[in-house]
Design an enzyme around this catalytic site. Structure first.
Site, PDB file in Angstrom:
ATOM      1  N   ASP A   1     -14.667  56.985 -20.600  1.00  0.00           N
ATOM      2  CA  ASP A   1     -14.012  55.814 -21.168  1.00  0.00           C
ATOM      3  C   ASP A   1     -14.468  54.538 -20.462  1.00  0.00           C
ATOM      4  O   ASP A   1     -14.085  53.433 -20.853  1.00  0.00           O
ATOM      5  CB  ASP A   1     -12.489  55.952 -21.160  1.00  0.00           C
ATOM      6  CG  ASP A   1     -11.896  56.161 -19.780  1.00  0.00           C
ATOM      7  OD1 ASP A   1     -12.647  56.144 -18.784  1.00  0.00           O
ATOM      8  OD2 ASP A   1     -10.659  56.346 -19.685  1.00  0.00           O
ATOM      9  N   SER A   2     -15.337  54.695 -19.457  1.00  0.00           N
ATOM     10  CA  SER A   2     -16.029  53.550 -18.865  1.00  0.00           C
ATOM     11  C   SER A   2     -16.799  52.776 -19.920  1.00  0.00           C
ATOM     12  O   SER A   2     -17.160  51.608 -19.704  1.00  0.00           O
ATOM     13  CB  SER A   2     -16.985  54.022 -17.766  1.00  0.00           C
ATOM     14  OG  SER A   2     -17.815  55.078 -18.233  1.00  0.00           O
TER      15      SER A   2
ATOM     16  N   ASP B   1     -14.084  62.223 -21.761  1.00  0.00           N
ATOM     17  CA  ASP B   1     -12.835  61.648 -21.285  1.00  0.00           C
ATOM     18  C   ASP B   1     -11.777  61.650 -22.376  1.00  0.00           C
ATOM     19  O   ASP B   1     -12.072  61.356 -23.547  1.00  0.00           O
ATOM     20  CB  ASP B   1     -13.053  60.192 -20.846  1.00  0.00           C
ATOM     21  CG  ASP B   1     -13.220  60.042 -19.355  1.00  0.00           C
ATOM     22  OD1 ASP B   1     -12.759  60.921 -18.607  1.00  0.00           O
ATOM     23  OD2 ASP B   1     -13.803  59.024 -18.922  1.00  0.00           O
TER      24      ASP B   1
ATOM     25  N   LYS C   1     -11.610  65.587 -19.775  1.00  0.00           N
ATOM     26  CA  LYS C   1     -11.131  65.076 -18.492  1.00  0.00           C
ATOM     27  C   LYS C   1      -9.877  64.243 -18.690  1.00  0.00           C
ATOM     28  O   LYS C   1      -9.826  63.398 -19.591  1.00  0.00           O
ATOM     29  CB  LYS C   1     -12.199  64.240 -17.793  1.00  0.00           C
ATOM     30  CG  LYS C   1     -11.758  63.726 -16.403  1.00  0.00           C
ATOM     31  CD  LYS C   1     -12.923  63.176 -15.612  1.00  0.00           C
ATOM     32  CE  LYS C   1     -13.371  61.826 -16.098  1.00  0.00           C
ATOM     33  NZ  LYS C   1     -12.320  60.773 -15.913  1.00  0.00           N
TER      34      LYS C   1
ATOM     35  N   GLU D   1      -6.641  62.024 -16.495  1.00  0.00           N
ATOM     36  CA  GLU D   1      -6.288  61.343 -15.254  1.00  0.00           C
ATOM     37  C   GLU D   1      -4.806  61.518 -14.964  1.00  0.00           C
ATOM     38  O   GLU D   1      -3.967  61.256 -15.830  1.00  0.00           O
ATOM     39  CB  GLU D   1      -6.593  59.841 -15.361  1.00  0.00           C
ATOM     40  CG  GLU D   1      -8.050  59.516 -15.605  1.00  0.00           C
ATOM     41  CD  GLU D   1      -8.299  58.019 -15.706  1.00  0.00           C
ATOM     42  OE1 GLU D   1      -9.439  57.637 -16.023  1.00  0.00           O
ATOM     43  OE2 GLU D   1      -7.362  57.218 -15.472  1.00  0.00           O
TER      44      GLU D   1
ATOM     45  N   GLU E   1     -11.809  59.774  -7.077  1.00  0.00           N
ATOM     46  CA  GLU E   1     -12.444  58.456  -7.129  1.00  0.00           C
ATOM     47  C   GLU E   1     -11.825  57.504  -6.117  1.00  0.00           C
ATOM     48  O   GLU E   1     -10.600  57.386  -6.026  1.00  0.00           O
ATOM     49  CB  GLU E   1     -12.322  57.867  -8.541  1.00  0.00           C
ATOM     50  CG  GLU E   1     -12.954  56.493  -8.686  1.00  0.00           C
ATOM     51  CD  GLU E   1     -13.040  56.020 -10.132  1.00  0.00           C
ATOM     52  OE1 GLU E   1     -13.462  54.871 -10.340  1.00  0.00           O
ATOM     53  OE2 GLU E   1     -12.688  56.801 -11.043  1.00  0.00           O
TER      54      GLU E   1
END
Length: 264
Positions: A45-46, A84, A112, A114, A181
């Site tokens: 999602d960067s 993501d 992935k 978070e 991270e």
């Protein structure tokens, strides 16, 4: 070359072999990274920041990730492909199931997410239904406004212990990989040594099992803020494929990340 799977990465960890990961968003770059030997590709999602020009990752949608997952899938033969789950796409287990299914159908090998303890039920539900999960702790960019900015996490004893406890809990819930991270290098190494599953670091020192960077940072084409933990490999090589080979070589030899790219 044999296809990379989660079992391959686990074997790498057991053998002490460092592995590499990069973000990718299209077939052409994905093909180049894949053919040069990058083990893991992440449709991150960067893209909200490096492709779409936003200040953070929050505007990215499931449809965005699915589209770029299909693009990357067409370009690779060997690399493990992770996608993501974007902001608010897994707020409930049921929502996570629906959106993770869409990403797997788009070509992902793993999704992935978070977060820590609140995600345990979701991680278990996904893995029990055949969707492999990569967890993500430390600086989780989707929580940037909770953190008050992109800040190093886990520097005090209480938060360091919380991150370690969450890592163990996520592994027990069924996560097959973990990204950490922007946490102190010592904490990242402790987590890597405490877990059976492979741990991938970004801004987390050289003690993790693998490393990941954003492709735009590796190639020196990011606009705006450049993270301290990144390294422009194109600047020192002058050619994209050589830059990728240099990144792989430095990770495998333990040269990258060095002290300039690490937090204490």
């Amino acid at each position: 070359m044999s296809k990379i799977t989660s079992s391959t990465l686990l074997k790498f960890k057991q053998e002490g072999k460092k592995f590499t990961a990069l973000t990718a968003y299209d077939a052409s770059f994905a093909s180049a990274f894949d053919s040069e030997g990058v083990d893991v590709l992440l449709v991150g999602d960067s893209m909200g920041m490096v492709l779409q020009g936003h200040d953070d990752t929050l505007p990215v949608s499931v449809e965005d990730i699915a589209y770029h997952t299909r693009c990357v899938r067409r370009g690779i033969k060997r690399s493990l492909l992770i996608s993501d789950m974007p902001f608010m796409s897994y707020a409930t287990p049921e929502q996570a199931m629906r959106n993770a299914t869409a990403l797997m159908q788009a070509g992902a090998n793993m999704v992935k997410v978070e977060g820590g303890h609140w995600l345990l039920e979701t991680v278990t539900m996904l893995t029990e239904r055949g969707i492999p999960v990569c967890a993500h702790l430390g600086l989780t960019p989707q929580s940037v406004h909770v953190f008050g900015g992109f800040k190093v996490q886990g520097r005090d004893a209480d938060n360091a212990q919380r991150i370690l406890d969450e890592a163990k809990a996520l592994e027990a819930a069924g996560a097959q990989l973990l990204v950490v991270e922007c946490i102190p290098a010592a904490l990242a190494q402790t987590i890597s040594e405490a877990l059976t599953i492979p741990v991938i670091g970004i801004g987390a020192g050289a003690g993790t099992d693998g490393q990941i960077l954003v492709m735009h940072d590796v190639l020196g084409i990011s606009s705006g803020y450049i993270p301290r933990f990144s390294k422009n490999y194109l600047k020192q090589t002058g050619e994209i494929r050589e830059a990728i080979r240099a990144y792989i070589d430095e990770v495998e030899k333990g040269v990258f990340p060095g002290s300039d790219h690490t937090f204490s």
